[in-house]
Motif scaffolding. Structure first.
Motif, mmCIF file in Angstrom:
data_model
loop_
_atom_site.group_PDB
_atom_site.id
_atom_site.type_symbol
_atom_site.label_atom_id
_atom_site.label_comp_id
_atom_site.label_asym_id
_atom_site.label_seq_id
_atom_site.Cartn_x
_atom_site.Cartn_y
_atom_site.Cartn_z
ATOM 1 N N ALA A 174 5.662 -6.847 -2.752
ATOM 2 C CA ALA A 174 6.051 -6.390 -1.403
ATOM 3 C C ALA A 174 7.659 -7.049 -1.298
ATOM 4 O O ALA A 174 8.089 -6.908 -0.258
ATOM 5 C CB ALA A 174 5.293 -6.827 -0.362
ATOM 6 N N VAL A 196 5.221 -0.736 -2.312
ATOM 7 C CA VAL A 196 4.664 -1.326 -1.026
ATOM 8 C C VAL A 196 5.800 -1.964 -0.102
ATOM 9 O O VAL A 196 6.713 -2.700 -0.419
ATOM 10 C CB VAL A 196 3.463 -2.160 -1.194
ATOM 11 N N LEU A 221 6.151 -4.100 3.503
ATOM 12 C CA LEU A 221 5.107 -4.799 4.634
ATOM 13 C C LEU A 221 5.959 -4.469 6.053
ATOM 14 O O LEU A 221 7.177 -4.239 6.074
ATOM 15 C CB LEU A 221 5.434 -6.460 4.286
ATOM 16 N N GLU A 239 9.613 -7.443 3.943
ATOM 17 C CA GLU A 239 9.042 -8.898 3.923
ATOM 18 C C GLU A 239 10.134 -9.911 4.151
ATOM 19 O O GLU A 239 9.937 -10.879 4.884
ATOM 20 C CB GLU A 239 8.761 -8.905 2.201
ATOM 21 N N CYS A 246 0.810 -2.737 5.704
ATOM 22 C CA CYS A 246 1.705 -2.637 4.722
ATOM 23 C C CYS A 246 1.926 -0.848 4.641
ATOM 24 O O CYS A 246 1.024 -0.235 5.093
ATOM 25 C CB CYS A 246 1.514 -3.048 3.210
ATOM 26 N N PRO A 295 -0.305 -10.033 1.395
ATOM 27 C CA PRO A 295 0.053 -8.591 0.966
ATOM 28 C C PRO A 295 -0.653 -8.387 -0.201
ATOM 29 O O PRO A 295 -1.100 -7.123 -0.408
ATOM 30 C CB PRO A 295 1.558 -8.990 0.454
#
Length: 455
Positions: free
Chosen positions: A169, A263, A265, A278, A293, A327
């Motif tokens: 992430a 991915v 966040l 992130e 996410c 995560p």
């Protein structure tokens, strides 16, 4: 530009490797090549075995033992006539044993010189260490950032059966730039874990961690990040790129991304803000009340799930709670696989709170945050916490950054159904007052607790 250069170089190397793949027959013939300094000593050992057998035959007066070697029989008979068997026999036996020892010593020396050019370890020690490490427990370590790499650096001295499951992430720094510009999964945390698990390859590790300080487009990038990015493009995905890099670094264990999905966040703060990315979550400097996410149901890497299913021991953390540890657990299949296991599972709590993520958090707050992110599932049954308080100098330094020791609220932790493991696993830099987990002490405590939990 920099990525294309690495890609071209790696393509050339991979092409040459395929064209030079030897057949099994050729491999056997290589042992007959001159200059290996092995065959002569093996033949010498074989000669020693033969002479020892003949000496025993003389000693026990069983001559002649084989009519097919009449010439040798005649010599032996003359020896027994000239020198009594109780004298000549032991002499020949001793001579044969000396030849065996000499031949074996030189054979092992030649092999050791190839396997360990530095000569700082005996072959027998290498073999014993290899056997011990491969008999070690199957450990799955879950996290990211510097915390996970610190843990791995210690664990690799106890077991070679380590699987590090790492978050993908990250969107800041060199990893973030490569992610935006090349559309690849962030390699930074994976690079750190590969370097931590490298088997005494100091030069290669330094190369992998080397960060460019000049050059158009290269400034700020690490060599390892560029290498993994190029390998991802060549091999087709990050999983194969990691496998190839693992061979280069000769790592103990393996490193796996939690998912191959892209991915991203997001976090909801107590003031109502919703932060995406992130790197932006920590910068927002708010109190996180919920984290998730995009996409929400990313598929886990099958090998990561297999590692969890086969694990003897599962370790979560240490690392940034919301941006490194959680995560991985936002991947549904990962947390479900962990929840099903009945093996020892432990969470390594951070020593200090982290501004922008866990300011004011106690140990129980860390546990609740993980439980809430996992839908109430309890993924670990114990928590490891630093026993000794940092020095006044370190406390002052961290207080200026609004960071304080994580308070152990025992009753709340017990009510959450977790056992408490207290140990001194902290390193404090006397010059900078920087606090970090000590790799060796942390690993030793974790393995000791695992042994007790097994009994």
């Amino acid at each position: 530009m920099s990525i294309s250069i690495f890609k071209q170089a790696l393509l050339v190397l991979s092409h040459e490797s395929r064209s030079r793949t030897p057949q099994r027959v050729n491999t056997w013939f290589k042992w007959l090549a001159p200059g290996l300094s092995v065959k002569r000593w093996l033949l010498l050992s074989a000669g020693g075995v033969l002479i020892t057998s003949l000496g025993l035959a003389i000693w026990t007066k069983l001559t002649p033992i084989n009519r097919l070697i009449q010439f040798l029989i005649d010599i032996l008979e003359k020896i027994t006539i000239i020198v009594p068997s109780y004298i000549s026999g032991p002499i020949v036996v001793i001579g044969g044993v000396l030849l065996i020892l000499w031949g074996h010593t030189r054979s092992l020396g030649a092999i050791t010189e190839v396997l360990n050019p530095a000569g700082d370890e005996e072959l027998i020690d290498m073999l014993l260490a290899h056997r011990r490490l491969n008999r070690g427990p199957k450990i799955v370590a879950i996290g990211g950032g510097t915390g996970l790499s610190t843990l791995l650096r210690g664990l690799k001295t106890y077991s070679a059966n380590i699987t590090a499951i790492v978050t993908v992430a990250d969107d800041g720094g060199s990893s973030g730039r490569l992610r935006r510009e090349n559309g690849v999964l962030p390699p930074g945390d994976i690079r750190n874990c590969l370097a931590a698990l490298a088997d005494e390859e100091k030069l290669l590790t330094e190369l992998f961690q080397y960060r460019f300080h000049a050059g158009d487009g290269l400034t700020g990038h690490s060599f390892g990040n560029l290498f993994l990015t190029a390998m991802s493009d060549i091999t087709g995905d990050l999983e194969r790129a990691i496998a190839a890099s693992s061979k280069v670094l000769a790592i103990r264990g393996r490193v796996l991304p939690a998912t191959l999905s892209d991915v991203r966040l997001w976090a909801e703060l107590s003031d109502g803000r919703r932060i995406e990315g992130e790197s932006n979550i920590t910068k927002a400097n708010g109190n996180i009340v919920k984290i998730g996410c995009i996409p929400e149901n990313s598929p886990a890497l099958p090998k990561a799930l297999q590692a969890i299913e086969e694990a003897d021991y599962i370790i979560v953390g240490p690392g940034s709670l919301y941006t490194s540890v959680i995560p991985n657990l936002l991947v549904p299949e990962i947390r479900e696989a962990i929840a099903k296991r009945e093996v020892p599972r432990i969470y390594v709590c951070n020593i200090m709170t982290q501004p922008g993520e866990t300011q004011g958090y106690t140990v129980s707050d860390h546990i609740r945050a993980i439980d809430n992110a996992c839908g109430g599932k309890q993924l670990f049954n114990a928590v490891l916490m630093q026993r000794k308080t940092p020095s006044a100098n370190a406390l002052t330094r961290y207080a200026l950054e609004n960071s304080h020791p994580v308070f152990l609220d025992r009753e709340a932790v017990v009510l959450l159904g977790r056992r408490i493991v207290l140990a001194n696993v902290m390193d404090e830099d006397k010059n900078t007052a920087l606090l970090r987990h000590n790799s060796q002490r942390l690993a030793r405590v974790l393995l000791r607790w695992y042994s007790r939990a097994q009994s």
